[in-house]
Write an enzyme that holds these catalytic residues in place. Structure first.
Site, PDB file in Angstrom:
ATOM      1  NE  ARG A 183      -2.860   1.326   3.435  1.00 56.02           N
ATOM      2  CZ  ARG A 183      -3.843   1.503   4.334  1.00 56.02           C
ATOM      3  NH1 ARG A 183      -5.098   1.629   3.928  1.00 56.02           N
ATOM      4  NH2 ARG A 183      -3.590   1.550   5.622  1.00 56.02           N
ATOM      5  CG  ASP A 199      -5.010   2.876  10.995  1.00 52.65           C
ATOM      6  OD1 ASP A 199      -5.957   3.581  11.427  1.00 52.65           O
ATOM      7  OD2 ASP A 199      -5.108   2.161   9.980  1.00 52.65           O
TER       8      ASP A 199
END
Length: 535
Positions: A168, A449
């Site tokens: 990613r 996160d």
């Protein structure tokens, strides 16, 4: 040095300059390719970001997102994506995490099908770790990765059958400030993509896999078209057939849910799946409706996938993907295992419920943040799939069409002082970790996160803006928030201990939290201001 490498060395500069220690990753040939990408594609990014701003201005004045009238033919016509490689057809369970050496080994060895190595929301992109992450992924692909824990001498190495690797890259809004093209920072996305592809595509293809990417934060099909151009240029430059590069796009912004067909269409040679990036999606709902007092969310803990607006998003994603031959990935379970048996049983029950909802909706797979939850989550999808690799046969064609009104429906639930104070502690601890170089942090039993921290601070910003009343009758004002922040900093000092608190960057994090939460405008991403504090 060939003429293009010479041009790259003249037009690309580095802050600080590249050292011998970094030249194993930043080779002349790799930089020459990154330069090619930057000169062709970097100057198109500002217009894509400006289009986001222009669209948001309409929402700020009361307009609601809707399906696009000028692309109705794409939604109505019959077409399919190019296809899905064999090693991406079974994605029943994926694990995500930053590309740190030990984590890469543990994640690839976990009882999962895919590891998404993350340079984005679970990663703090300081320059050293960015380059280390690229080294770690190349070593993993070449099967040479190993790690020894300096504390206890424990050895880590890859199993014989590791998970499939997907990288990613950073979102379009993030720059790489250490790499300048004619004095301007290049997009972090191009740096991450270019370096990973250049270093690894041959070994990946030789091993029967390929250069696979997750694309985050897309808000419009024009952004998907930009990525398609990047992929096509790269394939042509390296004499690779069209469709060699494969991408999964996260549908994690509210505008993007109205353009899923168009995103698939613009990437149809390269795309294999869409993913329900639920935490960022909730954050995007807050941002999109920041000026709408009737669409203020309740406590973060109350915004679950059972809520009508989120369940509609999940079902529409499944239907849209499967109609086009693409896979539909579920979202993240942010829980982490507990050492307390009773608490752990509760966690596993939550995982079971959450993943069952996704499997029943027709998703082809799902995410976990911790290897300790892999068996529980995978068992749900094993049961749902039977002898199938995926649920592409689940079309949801019999469903009533999901309307724009369902996707933007207000969310019921309480706003509580406890919820607000919890958000403050989570956000401050996460910001402190991020500006200290750690983007993936276990806090109060969840793996936090950037997305979950974004929800925490944006939610309070919106409560302040609309002077919302909490369940105990208190009104949320900037002063009330500041008082809570000061009190929760004392709580944190007690929880963490004086030594940890004083050695960390907690005061700096609190200051950033206050600025983000009480500013007149809702900042787009906390990572933009946080990045200025990173090396």
């Amino acid at each position: 040095m060939d003429s293009h490498a010479q041009q790259a060395s003249q037009e690309l500069s580095f802050v600080p300059p590249i050292t011998d220690k970094e030249s194993d990753v930043l080779t002349d040939d790799a930089l020459s390719f990154i330069h090619m990408l930057a000169i062709r594609f970097a100057d198109r990014v500002p217009a894509l970001l400006s289009a986001r701003v222009a669209r948001q201005e309409k929402f700020d004045t009361g307009e609601l997102p809707d399906f696009l009238s000028d692309t109705a033919n794409i939604r109505e016509d019959s077409w399919k994506i190019r296809g899905i490689p064999s090693d991406l057809q079974d994605r029943r369970l994926e694990i995500t995490g930053p590309p740190e050496r030990k984590m890469v080994i543990n994640a690839l060895n976990a009882n999962v099908k895919v590891f998404m190595a993350d340079f984005e929301d679970s990663f703090s992109p300081a320059w050293g770790p960015v380059l280390d992450g690229q080294r770690n992924l190349t070593d993993a692909i070449n099967r040479t990765i190993s790690y020894e824990n300096p504390a206890n001498g424990k050895q880590y190495a890859l199993n014989d059958d590791p998970a499939v690797l997907i990288c990613r890259v950073r979102g379009l809004h993030l720059k790489e400030k250490h790499v300048l093209l004619n004095g301007k920072p290049i997009p972090g996305a191009l740096f991450d993509f270019g370096l990973y592809f250049y270093r690894n595509h041959k070994a990946l293809l030789e091993s029967g896999s390929g250069p696979y990417f997750y694309l985050p934060k897309l808000q419009a099909h024009q952004e998907a078209a930009w990525w398609n151009d990047v992929f096509c240029f790269t394939e042509d430059h390296f004499n690779q057939p069209r469709g060699t590069i494969k991408a999964t796009v996260l549908i994690e912004t509210l505008p993007a849910v109205f353009e899923m067909d168009e995103i698939l269409f613009n990437l149809k040679d390269h795309i294999v799946a869409l993913n329900c990036g639920r935490w960022d999606y909730i954050f995007s709902y807050i941002k999109t409706f920041k000026n709408h007092p009737d669409r203020v969310l309740p406590d973060r803990q109350a915004v679950t996938m059972e809520k009508p607006f989120l369940n509609a998003y999940s079902r529409l994603l499944v239907r849209t993907c499967h109609r086009r031959g693409a896979m539909a990935m579920g979202g993240m379970a942010a829980f982490i295992p507990s050492k307390d048996p009773e608490k752990n049983a509760w966690v596993l029950d939550k995982i079971q419920t959450d993943k069952s909802l996704e499997a029943n909706n027709g998703h082809d797979g799902t995410w976990v943040a911790h290897p300790g939850l892999a068996d529980t989550a995978k068992a749900v999808f094993d049961a749902a799939l039977g002898d199938r690799k995926n649920q592409l046969d689940v079309t949801r064609e019999q469903d009533a069409l999901i309307t724009a009104a369902e996707l933007v429906a207000p969310c019921e639930g309480e706003r509580t002082e406890d919820g607000m104070r919890h958000n403050i502690r989570v956000a401050v601890q996460y910001i402190e970790a991020w500006i200290s170089g750690n983007g993936c942090v276990p806090i109060y039993g969840l793996m936090e996160d950037a997305a979950t921290a974004e929800i925490s601070r944006a939610s309070i910003w919106q409560w302040i803006k609309h002077q919302k009343t909490l369940s105990n009758g208190k009104i949320v004002t900037a002063d009330f928030f500041r008082n809570c922040l000061a009190e929760e900093m004392s709580v944190l000092r007690n929880e963490l201990g004086e030594e940890v608190f004083n050695q960390g960057k907690y005061q700096q994090a609190a200051s950033m939290m206050e600025q983000l939460t009480t500013s007149d405008d809702l900042a787009d991403f906390l990572t933009l201001s946080g990045y200025e504090l990173l090396d």
